[in-house]
Design an enzyme around this catalytic site. Sequence first.
Site, PDB file in Angstrom:
ATOM      1  N   SER A   1     -23.648  99.884-148.674  1.00 25.80           N
ATOM      2  CA  SER A   1     -23.376  99.422-147.320  1.00 25.80           C
ATOM      3  C   SER A   1     -21.948  99.611-146.841  1.00 25.80           C
ATOM      4  O   SER A   1     -21.647  99.305-145.692  1.00 25.80           O
ATOM      5  CB  SER A   1     -23.768  97.948-147.181  1.00 25.80           C
ATOM      6  OG  SER A   1     -25.170  97.812-147.205  1.00 25.80           O
TER       7      SER A   1
ATOM      8  N   SER B   1     -25.094  98.378-144.271  1.00 24.88           N
ATOM      9  CA  SER B   1     -25.095  97.311-143.284  1.00 24.88           C
ATOM     10  C   SER B   1     -23.752  97.100-142.590  1.00 24.88           C
ATOM     11  O   SER B   1     -23.661  96.370-141.606  1.00 24.88           O
ATOM     12  CB  SER B   1     -25.500  95.992-143.961  1.00 24.88           C
ATOM     13  OG  SER B   1     -24.562  95.631-144.978  1.00 24.88           O
TER      14      SER B   1
ATOM     15  N   LYS C   1     -16.105  92.182-141.201  1.00 24.02           N
ATOM     16  CA  LYS C   1     -17.564  92.154-141.140  1.00 24.02           C
ATOM     17  C   LYS C   1     -18.008  90.701-141.063  1.00 24.02           C
ATOM     18  O   LYS C   1     -17.489  89.844-141.795  1.00 24.02           O
ATOM     19  CB  LYS C   1     -18.137  92.837-142.388  1.00 24.02           C
ATOM     20  CG  LYS C   1     -19.665  92.912-142.429  1.00 24.02           C
ATOM     21  CD  LYS C   1     -20.128  93.658-143.680  1.00 24.02           C
ATOM     22  CE  LYS C   1     -21.645  93.762-143.764  1.00 24.02           C
ATOM     23  NZ  LYS C   1     -22.095  94.524-144.951  1.00 24.02           N
TER      24      LYS C   1
END
Length: 515
Positions: free
Chosen positions: A194, A170, A83
């Site tokens: 997330s 996210s 990420k």
Amino acid sequence: MSAASFTGGVAALARRLRAREVSSVEVTQERLDAIAREQGRVPALGAFLRVDAERALAEARTADERAARGEAGPLNGVPVAHKDIFVTDFARSGLATTAGSKMLADYASPFDATVVARLGPGLPGERPGAGMVTLGKLNCDEFAMGSSNENSAFGPVRNPWDRTRVPGGSSGGSAAAVAAGLVPAATGTDTGGSIRQPASFCGVTGIKPTYGLCSRWGMVAFASSLDQAGPLAKSAEDCALLLSAMSGFDARDATSAERPPVDLHAAMLAPREGASAARPLAGLRIGLPQEFFPAALAADVGDAVRGALAELEKLGATLVDVSLPRTELSIPVYYIIAPAEASSNLSRFDGVRYGHRASAPADLVALYKKSRSEAFGAEVKRRIMIGTYVLSHGYYDAYYLQAQKLRRMIADDFQAVFKQCDLVAGPVAPTVAWKLGAQADDPVKAYLADIFTLPASLAGLPGMSVPAGFSASAGEGGLPVGLQLIGNYFAEGALLHAAHALQQATDWHLREPRP
């Protein structure tokens, strides 16, 4: 070599690599080719922000050399992607770090985040790194603020099961990349859900560990008392392997728990006392909070979750009715505390030392204002303003201090429940993935989607999403639904054990979206 030669989970691929049936170079090249094909599709998933194929293949060659010398660990040579909230040493990887924001566009970090280093080359003075091969950086909501991955400055991520829908956020890029078979595993972060929510929406497995289990050093901060790193992969076994490598005390992180590394894969496989092959979960008590099954819960989500719970009962678990009475309060509590911490953390992005710098400002104050207004997206600005407001004179006691008191009460509710059960279970989200743009004009509606993930985040507890079937009402084939499992502090082994038992008895985690 077929297009699907090396798809599948981390554990299976790692076994093939250790047996020298395939090489890391072959596996890495095959995944790079798959990513290139995906990036040429219309519409593309948008999961990867950047890939450095040359350096990834160099890492793969190094992994193969380690294997030839007999120095390979259990994850050596397995591809992974990170990420884009974790910094990556630009000189080593060639990968910039943006946090999904124009503010950090093309930021070249001089070091690796601890999580990145532990999965890859390792850190000086520590145990050797796992030797995984970094394919690239994954899209995410800007500064990890969002539940849909539509807030990225570099475009949204699409759900591989239905490209008109969101993947969750996210860590949407991480979940989508794993679900689409572009990479066997990815890192994510979970502040209020997330990791768990995108794992649920994309039909993969994801775990948020206990706060402090994984180092936050090198993770671009959103809300420091909540942010935690974790893996997303196909299965609980895959997640156990990654989390074992990622976790452990880090003196660089003041919030890191001073605990020795734990072999969570071994803990996951350890049999329960009194259990049998047919009933591996015998004696396990799973609490079902009534607040996690409200009337507003989508019927198809409720049906899928109850189906997964029935499977757990068949495996020997006992279901216990419990109550977490402050569940509804977790939304206002979180959306006071998290923006307050974001307001403080993001004040460093002022156009002075690094990040976006506005051109030709009239003075220093204009530099601050112009740089931040140009580079921050709407959702980040919204949360900074909320956070600044609740921390301001006259409102700190009324909002922020009260929220912290309620946070403690939410944590106490969990401790009362864990006297009645070993794990807590329920849905990850009230609905399946919604359409892209469906909540663009109503951010509060998106906030409400976090109702079931926020309590564990506020309490600092470990939680995970496990594939639990598919909705019957979302069109042909349905959309994935996740079962949430929550454990007490540092009970990741128990969570993974229950999830692994469920996945040994079902195939939901093995199903893949159509190419």
